[in-house]
Design a protein around this motif. Sequence first.
Motif, PDB file in Angstrom:
ATOM      1  N   THR A 157       0.245   5.233   1.248  1.00 31.11           N
ATOM      2  CA  THR A 157      -0.518   5.966   2.022  1.00 31.11           C
ATOM      3  C   THR A 157       0.133   7.695   1.713  1.00 31.11           C
ATOM      4  O   THR A 157       1.367   7.612   1.845  1.00 31.11           O
TER       5      THR A 157
ATOM      6  N   ILE B  57       1.876   7.582   8.056  1.00 32.07           N
ATOM      7  CA  ILE B  57       1.546   6.061   8.527  1.00 32.07           C
ATOM      8  C   ILE B  57       1.898   6.237   9.761  1.00 32.07           C
ATOM      9  O   ILE B  57       2.763   6.342  10.194  1.00 32.07           O
TER      10      ILE B  57
ATOM     11  N   ILE C 213      -5.136   6.200   0.873  1.00 33.14           N
ATOM     12  CA  ILE C 213      -4.377   4.993   0.883  1.00 33.14           C
ATOM     13  C   ILE C 213      -4.919   4.333  -0.854  1.00 33.14           C
ATOM     14  O   ILE C 213      -5.966   4.195  -0.917  1.00 33.14           O
TER      15      ILE C 213
ATOM     16  N   ILE D 220       0.852  -1.204   0.112  1.00 31.07           N
ATOM     17  CA  ILE D 220      -0.151   0.246  -0.165  1.00 31.07           C
ATOM     18  C   ILE D 220       0.854   1.279  -0.068  1.00 31.07           C
ATOM     19  O   ILE D 220       2.154   1.268   0.330  1.00 31.07           O
TER      20      ILE D 220
ATOM     21  N   GLU E 132      -3.999   0.679  -3.050  1.00 31.64           N
ATOM     22  CA  GLU E 132      -3.206  -0.859  -3.165  1.00 31.64           C
ATOM     23  C   GLU E 132      -2.149  -0.693  -4.499  1.00 31.64           C
ATOM     24  O   GLU E 132      -2.588   0.027  -5.294  1.00 31.64           O
TER      25      GLU E 132
ATOM     26  N   HIS F 224       4.366  10.974   1.711  1.00 34.40           N
ATOM     27  CA  HIS F 224       3.971   9.431   0.944  1.00 34.40           C
ATOM     28  C   HIS F 224       4.936   8.638   1.962  1.00 34.40           C
ATOM     29  O   HIS F 224       6.025   8.774   2.545  1.00 34.40           O
TER      30      HIS F 224
END
Length: 133
Positions: A67, A133, A87, A65, A89, A104
Motif C-alpha cells: 500500500t 494501512i 494497493i 500487498i 499485489e 509505503h
Amino acid sequence: MIIIGKIEPIRGGDDDRRMITAYESKDGEFEITYFVIRKTMGAPLGNHYHREKKETFLILNGSGILTYADVVEVNNKVRLYLEKPDIIELHEGTVVQILPYTAHAFRLEEGSVMVCFSDKAFNANDMPFCKVI
C-alpha cells in the motif's frame, strides 16, 4: 578495489512479525536488507516514508500487498496526495522501486522473503511515520 561484507542481524529487526538482516556500506552509500516474514499478513512493515532514500524491493519468495501514497510536507505536517492510497499485489519476482516522499507499507504472507536495495544507509531520522494501512 573490492569491499567484502556480510549481512548481519540488526538491532530491533527480530520480532514475531519478521527477521531482518542487513549490510550497510561503511561509507553510507548503500544498504541491502533481507526480510523473512514470520507472521501471515500480520502487522504491516513500513507505514513510513523517506525524504532522501530511494528503495528497490525484490520479492524472492511468497506474496502479499504493498500500500503506498505520495506525500507532501506542509508546515512540518504530512499530507497524502491522495485521499485513498494505492494497493498493488506482490508475487515472487516482483520488483518495486519506492522514491522519496512515497509512504509505503507491506503486508506479506508467512514465509515470504524480500530483499531491499537502498541508495543510502539506514537513518532513523529519514523515516517519518505515515500510516497508509
